[in-house]
Design a protein around this motif. Structure first.
Motif, PDB file in Angstrom:
ATOM      1  N   PRO A   1      37.459 100.929  63.741  1.00  0.00           N
ATOM      2  CA  PRO A   1      38.296  99.996  64.506  1.00  0.00           C
ATOM      3  C   PRO A   1      39.609  99.649  63.810  1.00  0.00           C
ATOM      4  N   ASP A   2      40.248 100.662  63.280  1.00  0.00           N
ATOM      5  CA  ASP A   2      41.546 100.526  62.626  1.00  0.00           C
ATOM      6  C   ASP A   2      42.292 101.827  62.870  1.00  0.00           C
ATOM      7  N   PHE A   3      43.278 101.802  63.774  1.00  0.00           N
ATOM      8  CA  PHE A   3      43.957 103.018  64.183  1.00  0.00           C
ATOM      9  C   PHE A   3      44.726 103.652  63.034  1.00  0.00           C
ATOM     10  N   SER A   4      45.078 102.875  62.029  1.00  0.00           N
ATOM     11  CA  SER A   4      45.783 103.445  60.882  1.00  0.00           C
ATOM     12  C   SER A   4      44.879 104.348  60.050  1.00  0.00           C
ATOM     13  N   VAL A   5      43.560 104.270  60.280  1.00  0.00           N
ATOM     14  CA  VAL A   5      42.619 105.186  59.632  1.00  0.00           C
ATOM     15  C   VAL A   5      42.433 106.441  60.483  1.00  0.00           C
ATOM     16  N   GLY A   6      42.210 106.255  61.779  1.00  0.00           N
ATOM     17  CA  GLY A   6      41.897 107.385  62.648  1.00  0.00           C
ATOM     18  C   GLY A   6      43.098 108.231  63.040  1.00  0.00           C
TER      19      GLY A   6
ATOM     20  N   SER B   1      54.166 110.952  65.132  1.00  0.00           N
ATOM     21  CA  SER B   1      53.501 109.749  65.640  1.00  0.00           C
ATOM     22  C   SER B   1      52.231 110.140  66.376  1.00  0.00           C
ATOM     23  N   VAL B   2      51.342 109.160  66.521  1.00  0.00           N
ATOM     24  CA  VAL B   2      50.119 109.337  67.308  1.00  0.00           C
ATOM     25  C   VAL B   2      49.976 108.141  68.236  1.00  0.00           C
ATOM     26  N   ILE B   3      49.699 108.411  69.511  1.00  0.00           N
ATOM     27  CA  ILE B   3      49.489 107.367  70.518  1.00  0.00           C
ATOM     28  C   ILE B   3      48.125 107.575  71.148  1.00  0.00           C
ATOM     29  N   ALA B   4      47.413 106.498  71.405  1.00  0.00           N
ATOM     30  CA  ALA B   4      46.137 106.571  72.113  1.00  0.00           C
ATOM     31  C   ALA B   4      46.218 105.708  73.363  1.00  0.00           C
ATOM     32  N   LEU B   5      45.642 106.213  74.460  1.00  0.00           N
ATOM     33  CA  LEU B   5      45.552 105.443  75.699  1.00  0.00           C
ATOM     34  C   LEU B   5      44.301 105.872  76.450  1.00  0.00           C
ATOM     35  N   ASP B   6      43.987 105.171  77.547  1.00  0.00           N
ATOM     36  CA  ASP B   6      42.747 105.444  78.281  1.00  0.00           C
ATOM     37  C   ASP B   6      43.029 105.530  79.775  1.00  0.00           C
ATOM     38  N   PRO B   7      42.013 105.873  80.598  1.00  0.00           N
ATOM     39  CA  PRO B   7      42.233 105.969  82.042  1.00  0.00           C
ATOM     40  C   PRO B   7      42.702 104.663  82.681  1.00  0.00           C
ATOM     41  N   VAL B   8      42.293 103.530  82.129  1.00  0.00           N
ATOM     42  CA  VAL B   8      42.754 102.258  82.682  1.00  0.00           C
ATOM     43  C   VAL B   8      44.265 102.129  82.499  1.00  0.00           C
ATOM     44  N   THR B   9      44.772 102.571  81.342  1.00  0.00           N
ATOM     45  CA  THR B   9      46.217 102.570  81.119  1.00  0.00           C
ATOM     46  C   THR B   9      46.916 103.479  82.123  1.00  0.00           C
ATOM     47  N   LEU B  10      46.329 104.644  82.390  1.00  0.00           N
ATOM     48  CA  LEU B  10      46.910 105.537  83.393  1.00  0.00           C
ATOM     49  C   LEU B  10      46.974 104.851  84.758  1.00  0.00           C
ATOM     50  N   SER B  11      45.938 104.076  85.089  1.00  0.00           N
ATOM     51  CA  SER B  11      45.952 103.375  86.384  1.00  0.00           C
ATOM     52  C   SER B  11      47.075 102.346  86.431  1.00  0.00           C
ATOM     53  N   TYR B  12      47.353 101.696  85.299  1.00  0.00           N
ATOM     54  CA  TYR B  12      48.464 100.747  85.255  1.00  0.00           C
ATOM     55  C   TYR B  12      49.800 101.480  85.442  1.00  0.00           C
ATOM     56  N   LEU B  13      49.949 102.634  84.781  1.00  0.00           N
ATOM     57  CA  LEU B  13      51.186 103.401  84.907  1.00  0.00           C
ATOM     58  C   LEU B  13      51.386 103.895  86.338  1.00  0.00           C
ATOM     59  N   LEU B  14      50.286 104.183  87.026  1.00  0.00           N
ATOM     60  CA  LEU B  14      50.383 104.655  88.408  1.00  0.00           C
ATOM     61  C   LEU B  14      50.899 103.574  89.352  1.00  0.00           C
TER      62      LEU B  14
ATOM     63  N   VAL C   1      49.598 102.693  68.816  1.00  0.00           N
ATOM     64  CA  VAL C   1      50.693 103.500  68.277  1.00  0.00           C
ATOM     65  C   VAL C   1      50.602 103.529  66.756  1.00  0.00           C
ATOM     66  N   TRP C   2      50.768 104.720  66.196  1.00  0.00           N
ATOM     67  CA  TRP C   2      50.849 104.872  64.737  1.00  0.00           C
ATOM     68  C   TRP C   2      52.000 105.815  64.426  1.00  0.00           C
ATOM     69  N   ASN C   3      52.833 105.444  63.462  1.00  0.00           N
ATOM     70  CA  ASN C   3      53.946 106.267  63.014  1.00  0.00           C
ATOM     71  C   ASN C   3      53.727 106.673  61.560  1.00  0.00           C
ATOM     72  N   ALA C   4      53.978 107.937  61.280  1.00  0.00           N
ATOM     73  CA  ALA C   4      53.824 108.419  59.909  1.00  0.00           C
ATOM     74  C   ALA C   4      54.839 107.775  58.978  1.00  0.00           C
TER      75      ALA C   4
ATOM     76  N   SER D   1      51.274  93.301  65.732  1.00  0.00           N
ATOM     77  CA  SER D   1      51.135  93.506  67.173  1.00  0.00           C
ATOM     78  C   SER D   1      49.824  94.212  67.485  1.00  0.00           C
ATOM     79  N   THR D   2      49.360  94.073  68.722  1.00  0.00           N
ATOM     80  CA  THR D   2      48.117  94.732  69.138  1.00  0.00           C
ATOM     81  C   THR D   2      48.290  96.244  69.198  1.00  0.00           C
ATOM     82  N   LEU D   3      49.526  96.727  69.259  1.00  0.00           N
ATOM     83  CA  LEU D   3      49.762  98.170  69.329  1.00  0.00           C
ATOM     84  C   LEU D   3      49.244  98.905  68.099  1.00  0.00           C
ATOM     85  N   GLN D   4      49.105  98.208  66.990  1.00  0.00           N
ATOM     86  CA  GLN D   4      48.643  98.866  65.772  1.00  0.00           C
ATOM     87  C   GLN D   4      47.145  99.149  65.782  1.00  0.00           C
TER      88      GLN D   4
END
Length: 586
Positions: free
Chosen positions: A293-298, A316-329, A406-409, A420-423
């Motif tokens: 549960p730490d995106f800076s590890v995964g 960079s690495v970004i993670a999202l899910d189908p619920v996010t896709l529904s919001y974008l739609l 979101v994670w940036n090298a 922020s929650t984005l991390q």
């Protein structure tokens, strides 16, 4: 010659009476002076609040907002001046009335500082419209955002200072009306500070990620909420997104099955505390890179797996899910898939997390369907056929719900996201708030989690003890009606239809576990534990059959004044932690 009466010595009583009269007159004058100025200041602040509430919030109205701020600044400046003269300052030292006046003057000064700080930002964004941020022929013009960055940073700093100043006002001695107005101002400033902070981060980071200075590559991980991992779900489909001067190109896509060759040995060493809890699976399987549960590890693990499989080192690495896709739609509108399906905001989650498994028994076909859906949404965004306001709302909501990570090298760029929650970080160690982390991980080897519903509740039991309640309910239909791939078909020893879940509970830093209780309709629960980043971790394994529920209650000693919890985002946005009753007797 007798003395004239006018030269007769004054009696002490007369002196005392005169003094009392002078004090009374002075007091009345002081009260009148302060009262009039307070009434005038309150009038100016009310006018300012009304004007701010009516101010247009859309980007297209930024020029109108700049003019409105100039009007508001007249009122806030007047309110500040009215509450900052020497007479007012003297009255602030008086008992009882002094704290009221100090609160009013401090609030007026903070609001005026905030409005003053917003003016340069409004001027910098005066030429910016929502349409200006819409891609044209696949290119986003990032220069307006870059130009706004300095003003956004200054405004964010000033607004946070103003919000903190009002938040620090002691409400204890304040009268009800004064306390209410101070709280309203504090809420307004806090909200403005949060918004300005988001804008600061966006203008500082987004142009770089869109390739304003050089070509950038981003790895996008699509998490599947039907099979839980701590940060959302297993990583099934992945894609490489390249950007240069605002142009976005979907360069490559792949399935988790394409990474089988890298699953034998870890691609990197995990910290000892992480490995003691999660073994080496997050470093061996792409699907498990979101288990910690730490995106800076995964995220760096997924980046290295992609490099080994495709030869590209992404930035960079970004993670999202189908619920996010529904919001974008909701921003793009429905999109057409190669399968002939129309993917919309209303049916995206059900189609991707349920229907796809009924149609496609082969996992590769399922991943291909996911890839086609994500590619169609991306193409709609790149084509510019999007409502910018709805897009901002979609991204904001997904970030707030911890669905967009979101994670940036580059460490400096990643630092822009600090706090922020984005991390996707562990709950912050905070002396004011004790926060539990409740992270869900599938142990069935199935897609049963689309039918599993969690409840997470926190409560104070006494002044220094708190409880956490976790509940898992399985509402799956008859297992015989589900595809074997969804139930797991008993491949890992779990009967079809049952759901085995590993729940990793992170206690707040400094919390002491006092008691735990379980109740389950199914198999007896199992427990394990560990320590991660200084936090005690309780692992609860619960196996739940259709129609059954498993429950866990923890009681801890905690000294923070506030209590909260964060949890794995599921397919249902309403399944979030909430306050509840204490499950332990006093």
């Amino acid at each position: 010659m007798p003395d004239s009466p006018r030269f007769a010595p004054l009696h002490p009583r007369r002196i005392f009476a005169a003094a009392v009269c002078l004090v009374a007159v002075a007091g009345l004058a002081l009260a009148a002076w302060v009262g009039v100025r307070a009434a005038l200041a309150q009038g100016h602040l009310l006018q300012a609040r009304t004007a701010l509430s009516a101010m247009p919030s859309t980007v297209d109205a930024s020029a109108t907002a700049a003019e409105a701020l100039r009007v508001v600044a007249v009122d806030t400046s007047a309110a500040r001046a009215l509450t900052a003269d020497p007479v007012w300052g003297f009255a602030e030292r008086l008992p009882w009335v002094g704290p009221q006046l100090s609160a009013v003057s401090d609030t007026a000064a903070a609001v005026d500082d905030a409005v003053t700080a917003l003016a340069p930002l409004a001027r910098a964004s005066a030429g910016l419209s929502a349409g200006a941020l819409r891609p044209v022929d696949g290119v986003v013009d990032v220069s307006p955002l870059t130009a706004m960055a300095p003003a956004a940073a200054d405004a964010a700093t000033a607004l946070r200072e103003a919000a903190d100043r009002v938040a620090g006002i002691d409400r204890t001695p304040l009268l009800g009306r004064v306390a209410k107005n101070v709280s309203r101002a504090g809420d307004l400033l806090g909200s403005a500070a949060d918004t300005a902070d988001v804008l600061r981060r966006t203008t500082a980071l987004l142009p770089a990620m869109l390739g304003a200075d050089r070509q950038r590559s981003t790895l996008v991980l699509f998490q599947n909420n039907a099979e839980w991992r701590s940060l959302g779900g297993v990583v099934g489909a992945v894609a490489q997104l390249d950007t240069a001067q605002g142009r976005m190109t979907l360069t490559a896509q792949a399935s988790s099955a394409d990474f089988a060759a890298t699953a034998g040995t870890p691609v990197a060493a995990l910290p000892d505390d992480v490995q003691s809890i999660y073994d080496t699976r997050p470093a061996r399987f792409l699907q498990n890179t979101t288990q910690v549960p730490d995106f800076s590890v995964g995220a760096p693990l997924a980046r290295e797996m992609w490099r080994r499989a495709h030869g590209t080192t992404v930035d960079s690495v970004i993670a999202l899910d189908p619920v996010t896709l529904s919001y974008l739609l909701r921003a793009t509108g429905p999109v057409r898939l190669p399968s002939g399906d129309e993917l919309s905001a209303d049916d995206a989650v059900a189609l991707l997390l349920q229907e796809s498994y009924r149609r496609y028994p082969d996992p590769r076909e399922q991943d291909a369907f996911f890839q086609s859906a994500s590619a169609a949404v991306f193409q709609a965004l790149a084509d510019g056929d999007v409502d910018p306001e709805a897009l901002v709302e979609a991204v904001t909501r997904a970030a707030r719900e911890r669905r967009l990570l979101v994670w940036n090298a580059d460490a400096a760029e990643q630092a822009i996201l600090d706090g922020s929650t984005l991390q996707g970080a562990l709950p912050a160690a905070d002396a004011r708030r004790g926060t539990f982390g409740v992270y869900l991980n599938d142990g069935t080897g199935s897609k049963m989690d689309t039918y599993l519903h969690p409840v997470v509740e926190t409560a104070w039991c006494t002044a220094d003890t708190a409880s956490l309640h976790v509940e898992l309910r399985n509402d799956a239909p008859d297992p015989d009606s589900l595809p074997p791939y969804v139930t797991g078909d008993g491949e890992y020893g779990v009967p079809p239809g049952d759901a085995l879940t590993g729940v990793y509970i992170y206690l707040p830093p400094g919390a002491e576990l006092l008691e735990r209780r379980t109740s389950s309709d199914g198999a007896p629960p199992g427990f394990a534990g560990g320590v991660h980043d200084g936090r005690e971790v309780v692992k609860w394994s619960a196996q739940v059959a259709p129609g059954q529920t498993a429950r866990l209650d923890l009681r801890v000693r905690l000294t923070t004044p506030e209590l909260a919890a964060v949890a794995t985002p599921t397919r249902d946005p309403d399944e979030i932690p909430r306050p509840g009753p204490c499950r332990f007797s006093a």
